[in-house]
Design a protein around this motif. Structure first.
Motif, PDB file in Angstrom:
ATOM      1  N   ASN A  15       0.813  -1.222   0.000  1.00 50.74           N
ATOM      2  CA  ASN A  15       0.000   0.000   0.000  1.00 50.74           C
ATOM      3  C   ASN A  15       0.844   1.268   0.000  1.00 50.74           C
ATOM      4  OD1 ASN A  15      -2.866  -0.283  -0.163  1.00 50.74           O
ATOM      5  ND2 ASN A  15      -2.732  -1.566   1.668  1.00 50.74           N
ATOM      6  N   MET A  65     -14.373   3.068   1.488  1.00 48.10           N
ATOM      7  CA  MET A  65     -14.269   3.534   0.107  1.00 48.10           C
ATOM      8  C   MET A  65     -15.279   2.865  -0.844  1.00 48.10           C
ATOM      9  SD  MET A  65     -12.925   5.999  -1.181  1.00 48.10           S
ATOM     10  CE  MET A  65     -12.182   6.852   0.173  1.00 48.10           C
ATOM     11  N   ASN A 154     -10.234  -7.754   9.068  1.00 43.60           N
ATOM     12  CA  ASN A 154      -9.050  -7.614   8.203  1.00 43.60           C
ATOM     13  C   ASN A 154      -7.880  -7.021   8.958  1.00 43.60           C
ATOM     14  OD1 ASN A 154     -10.510  -8.576   5.916  1.00 43.60           O
ATOM     15  ND2 ASN A 154     -11.621  -6.642   6.026  1.00 43.60           N
ATOM     16  N   PRO A 184      -9.643 -12.784   5.264  1.00 41.67           N
ATOM     17  CA  PRO A 184      -9.745 -13.641   4.076  1.00 41.67           C
ATOM     18  C   PRO A 184      -9.537 -15.121   4.436  1.00 41.67           C
ATOM     19  CG  PRO A 184      -8.409 -11.722   3.596  1.00 41.67           C
ATOM     20  CD  PRO A 184      -8.686 -11.697   5.072  1.00 41.67           C
ATOM     21  N   HIS A 231     -14.137  -9.484   0.202  1.00 42.52           N
ATOM     22  CA  HIS A 231     -12.708  -9.687  -0.028  1.00 42.52           C
ATOM     23  C   HIS A 231     -12.416 -11.055  -0.652  1.00 42.52           C
ATOM     24  CE1 HIS A 231     -11.438  -5.873   1.446  1.00 42.52           C
ATOM     25  NE2 HIS A 231     -12.057  -6.040   2.603  1.00 42.52           N
ATOM     26  N   ALA A 302      -6.593   0.191  -7.405  1.00 36.85           N
ATOM     27  CA  ALA A 302      -5.178   0.142  -6.999  1.00 36.85           C
ATOM     28  C   ALA A 302      -5.112  -0.611  -5.677  1.00 36.85           C
ATOM     29  CB  ALA A 302      -4.634   1.559  -6.866  1.00 36.85           C
ATOM     30  N   SER A 304      -3.948  -3.728  -2.844  1.00 36.87           N
ATOM     31  CA  SER A 304      -2.766  -4.454  -2.349  1.00 36.87           C
ATOM     32  C   SER A 304      -2.591  -5.686  -3.226  1.00 36.87           C
ATOM     33  CB  SER A 304      -2.977  -4.920  -0.913  1.00 36.87           C
ATOM     34  OG  SER A 304      -3.640  -3.960  -0.149  1.00 36.87           O
ATOM     35  N   LYS A 305      -3.734  -6.277  -3.593  1.00 40.17           N
ATOM     36  CA  LYS A 305      -3.686  -7.507  -4.403  1.00 40.17           C
ATOM     37  C   LYS A 305      -2.999  -7.257  -5.741  1.00 40.17           C
ATOM     38  CE  LYS A 305      -8.213  -8.060  -4.042  1.00 40.17           C
ATOM     39  NZ  LYS A 305      -8.614  -7.059  -3.036  1.00 40.17           N
ATOM     40  N   ASP A 325      -8.613   4.562  -9.589  1.00 43.58           N
ATOM     41  CA  ASP A 325      -9.021   4.229  -8.212  1.00 43.58           C
ATOM     42  C   ASP A 325      -9.696   5.442  -7.572  1.00 43.58           C
ATOM     43  OD1 ASP A 325      -8.051   1.887  -5.980  1.00 43.58           O
ATOM     44  OD2 ASP A 325      -8.755   3.799  -5.166  1.00 43.58           O
ATOM     45  N   THR A 327      -9.845   6.164  -4.382  1.00 41.57           N
ATOM     46  CA  THR A 327      -9.287   6.601  -3.090  1.00 41.57           C
ATOM     47  C   THR A 327      -8.383   7.823  -3.280  1.00 41.57           C
ATOM     48  OG1 THR A 327      -9.147   4.241  -2.575  1.00 41.57           O
ATOM     49  CG2 THR A 327      -8.085   5.759  -1.022  1.00 41.57           C
ATOM     50  N   ASN A 362     -12.654  -8.526  -6.408  1.00 40.71           N
ATOM     51  CA  ASN A 362     -13.626  -8.811  -5.337  1.00 40.71           C
ATOM     52  C   ASN A 362     -14.822  -7.855  -5.378  1.00 40.71           C
ATOM     53  OD1 ASN A 362     -11.194  -7.282  -4.709  1.00 40.71           O
ATOM     54  ND2 ASN A 362     -12.008  -6.924  -2.687  1.00 40.71           N
ATOM     55  N   ILE A 367     -18.395  -2.773  -9.568  1.00 45.07           N
ATOM     56  CA  ILE A 367     -17.658  -2.057 -10.629  1.00 45.07           C
ATOM     57  C   ILE A 367     -18.367  -2.219 -11.982  1.00 45.07           C
ATOM     58  CG2 ILE A 367     -15.480  -2.023 -11.926  1.00 45.07           C
ATOM     59  CD1 ILE A 367     -14.074  -2.732  -9.234  1.00 45.07           C
ATOM     60  N   LYS A 370     -21.240   0.090 -12.304  1.00 43.73           N
ATOM     61  CA  LYS A 370     -20.809   1.473 -12.462  1.00 43.73           C
ATOM     62  C   LYS A 370     -20.241   1.737 -13.859  1.00 43.73           C
ATOM     63  CE  LYS A 370     -18.485   2.719  -8.578  1.00 43.73           C
ATOM     64  NZ  LYS A 370     -17.254   2.930  -7.790  1.00 43.73           N
TER      65      LYS A 370
HETATM   66  P1  JHZ Z   1      -9.749  -3.828  -1.743  1.00 45.02           P
HETATM   67  C1  JHZ Z   1      -7.234  -4.369   1.614  1.00 45.02           C
HETATM   68  O1  JHZ Z   1      -6.734  -5.025   0.457  1.00 45.02           O
HETATM   69  C2  JHZ Z   1      -6.103  -4.070   2.530  1.00 45.02           C
HETATM   70  P2  JHZ Z   1      -6.929  -4.437  -0.996  1.00 45.02           P
HETATM   71  C3  JHZ Z   1      -6.117  -4.770   3.812  1.00 45.02           C
HETATM   72  N1  JHZ Z   1      -4.793  -5.162   4.159  1.00 45.02           N
HETATM   73  C4  JHZ Z   1      -6.860  -6.024   3.868  1.00 45.02           C
HETATM   74  O2  JHZ Z   1      -6.662  -6.782   4.775  1.00 45.02           O
HETATM   75  C5  JHZ Z   1      -7.754  -6.362   2.759  1.00 45.02           C
HETATM   76  O3  JHZ Z   1      -8.243  -5.188   2.159  1.00 45.02           O
HETATM   77  C6  JHZ Z   1      -8.812  -7.326   3.128  1.00 45.02           C
HETATM   78  C7  JHZ Z   1     -10.995   0.865  -5.225  1.00 45.02           C
HETATM   79  N2  JHZ Z   1     -12.299   0.894  -5.873  1.00 45.02           N
HETATM   80  O4  JHZ Z   1     -10.822  -3.604  -0.755  1.00 45.02           O
HETATM   81  C8  JHZ Z   1     -10.995   1.259  -3.777  1.00 45.02           C
HETATM   82  C9  JHZ Z   1     -12.498   1.736  -6.953  1.00 45.02           C
HETATM   83  O5  JHZ Z   1     -11.582   2.448  -7.385  1.00 45.02           O
HETATM   84  O6  JHZ Z   1      -9.984  -4.874  -2.741  1.00 45.02           O
HETATM   85  C10 JHZ Z   1      -9.813   0.496  -3.237  1.00 45.02           C
HETATM   86  O7  JHZ Z   1      -8.616   1.238  -3.398  1.00 45.02           O
HETATM   87  N3  JHZ Z   1     -13.730   1.749  -7.538  1.00 45.02           N
HETATM   88  C11 JHZ Z   1      -6.682  -3.844   4.839  1.00 45.02           C
HETATM   89  O8  JHZ Z   1      -6.146  -3.181  -1.144  1.00 45.02           O
HETATM   90  C12 JHZ Z   1      -9.736  -0.734  -4.113  1.00 45.02           C
HETATM   91  O9  JHZ Z   1     -10.482  -0.449  -5.279  1.00 45.02           O
HETATM   92  C13 JHZ Z   1     -14.752   0.957  -7.117  1.00 45.02           C
HETATM   93  O10 JHZ Z   1     -15.851   1.007  -7.698  1.00 45.02           O
HETATM   94  O11 JHZ Z   1      -6.601  -5.533  -1.948  1.00 45.02           O
HETATM   95  C14 JHZ Z   1     -10.333  -1.946  -3.457  1.00 45.02           C
HETATM   96  O12 JHZ Z   1      -9.462  -2.434  -2.510  1.00 45.02           O
HETATM   97  C15 JHZ Z   1     -14.519   0.072  -6.012  1.00 45.02           C
HETATM   98  C16 JHZ Z   1     -15.609  -0.837  -5.522  1.00 45.02           C
HETATM   99  C17 JHZ Z   1     -13.283   0.079  -5.412  1.00 45.02           C
HETATM  100  O13 JHZ Z   1      -8.483  -4.095  -0.911  1.00 45.02           O
END
Ligand code: JHZ
Length: 394
Positions: A15, A65, A154, A184, A231, A302, A304-305, A325, A327, A362, A367, A370
């Motif tokens: 991150n 988010m 998480n 997860p 997730h 963007a 972590s995955k 993204d 955020t 996930n 998405i 949208k």
């Molecule tokens: P998201 C996070 O992992 C980090 P990450 C952490 N370490 C953890 O444990 C896991 O979650 C479980 C964006 N987005 O939740 C927002 C859009 O741009 O899969 C987020 O930046 N448009 C705490 O980072 C990202 O995608 C959208 O329409 O793998 C999603 O990140 C949507 C829905 C999301 O977590």
């Protein structure tokens, strides 16, 4: 004994989105390898990254988010209130307050190591200790009373020393209290080939089998398990002090299912390791072929995955033009390790891209809904559960 079964190469802090592209070799990286411990059945990273490098006042991941997660935590709070009726609540790793804000600030306490988020929840009235969850903080927390519900989402899988964390929980939990945490699921990761659940923050990926073994060492046991879709597939674990609550049949159900899937056998992980090497080849070949045909490819989310996938597969800005993204703290920065620019959705028209790699696979349904304009012509690409272009009828 620990057996290494996966090598995801050199990886950055997942991150750590960068304001500028750093000088060569200046970015922190570590060797991400993963092992199975045949004594506890716990799956963990071999080398842990110092927690302060990951969780500090610059942490960018906001749980609020996405609508999916806001809805999820509201319904989790309602569910736990009606099931456990807790008087005093503690959350470990409260992030931006998405869960605790559904509870009364007068009886709710939080612990959160990221200063930006601890400030935020303190400002809205929830006493938040800006610290890591270790037994050192227990004395302070106990002064605010023992807790009937200790919740964490998480976050427990981020804690490197689980014995220290669980014994700290056991000390703060009221008699008959419940420790509820979601992370997860290893079962879902193995079933879906979602190796991108493995990055610096995820020190462990839990099976129910492993958690039963490790919790037992702190005089705790699991009394209920719920499967969650968030997730990419998580488990909500309900634990208590040994003997304090009846054990629901969901515990045995999950343990049997995991045994059937071989989560207590090294061979399963060795096969998973081979499957991931194939996934890497398939994804890089697919992207290379699409680029050869002149396609414009971007990435969505963007995450972590996606940091794990891009760094493991060597995918950079020559393949992916940018990542979109929502955020704000990730926008106008460069992704960790491979330095792909991150752009706000309002600053770009993704509709002119041919393909978008789903870094946030996930959230595929949120998405897709949208991005109906993009989907009139463009297609999403995913590697979960196998590498493919997602066709509209799927
Ligand atoms: P998201 C996070 O992992 C980090 P990450 C952490 N370490 C953890 O444990 C896991 O979650 C479980 C964006 N987005 O939740 C927002 C859009 O741009 O899969 C987020 O930046 N448009 C705490 O980072 C990202 O995608 C959208 O329409 O793998 C999603 O990140 C949507 C829905 C999301 O977590």
């Amino acid at each position: 004994m620990k057996y290494r079964f996966l090598d995801l190469g050199m990886q950055p802090i997942a991150n750590n989105f960068l304001a500028d592209i750093p000088e060569k070799d200046c970015e922190f990286k570590f060797h991400l390898t993963v092992s199975y411990d045949d004594e506890t059945a716990l799956v963990s990273l071999d080398d842990f990254v110092p927690p302060e490098l990951m969780f500090n006042e610059n942490y960018v991941y906001h749980s609020s988010m996405s609508k999916t997660m806001r809805d999820h935590f509201l319904s989790a709070a309602n569910h736990l209130k009606s099931m456990l009726n807790p008087e005093r609540v503690l959350e470990i790793g409260s992030n931006d307050g998405v869960f605790i804000k559904n509870f009364d600030p007068a009886t709710t306490t939080a612990v959160e190591p990221c200063g930006n988020f601890a400030d935020l929840t303190n400002e809205i009235g929830y006493q938040t200790y800006c610290d890591f969850w270790t037994k050192d903080i227990v004395e302070k927390i106990v002064q605010t009373g023992k807790k009937d519900l200790i919740f964490s989402a998480n976050c427990i899988c981020h804690i490197q020393d689980l014995d220290d964390a669980f014994s700290a929980v056991e000390k703060v939990l009221s008699t008959g209290g419940a420790f509820v945490f979601e992370d997860p699921s290893l079962y879902r990761m193995i079933k879906r080939g979602s190796y991108d659940q493995l990055y610096d923050e995820h020190a462990h990926i839990f099976s129910v089998i492993a958690l039963s073994n490790v919790l037992g060492r702190s005089n705790m046991e699991i009394f209920r398990v719920e499967s969650l879709d968030v997730h990419g597939g998580s488990n909500r674990i309900f634990a208590c002090r040994i003997g304090e609550r009846p054990i629901d049949e969901s515990v045995n159900y999950h343990i049997s299912m995991e045994k059937e899937a071989g989560l207590d056998r090294l061979e399963t992980y060795v096969n998973f390791g081979k499957q991931i090497e194939t996934s890497k080849k398939q994804l890089t070949n697919l992207l290379k072929e699409l680029k050869r045909k002149g396609s414009k490819i971007i990435s969505y989310g963007a995450t972590s995955k996606s940091t794990t996938v891009f760094n493991y597969c060597g995918i950079n800005g020559s393949t992916i033009d940018y990542i979109v993204d929502t955020t704000p703290s990730k926008q106008n920065k460069f992704s960790p390790g491979v330095h792909i620019p991150v752009i706000a959705p309002e600053d770009t028209t993704i509709a002119d891209a041919d393909y978008a790699f789903l870094g946030a696979w996930n959230f595929e349904s949120e998405i897709s809904e949208k991005e109906s304009e993009f989907l009139k012509r463009g297609r999403f690409i995913t590697h979960v559960p196998f590498v493919r272009i997602i066709e509209p009828e799927e």
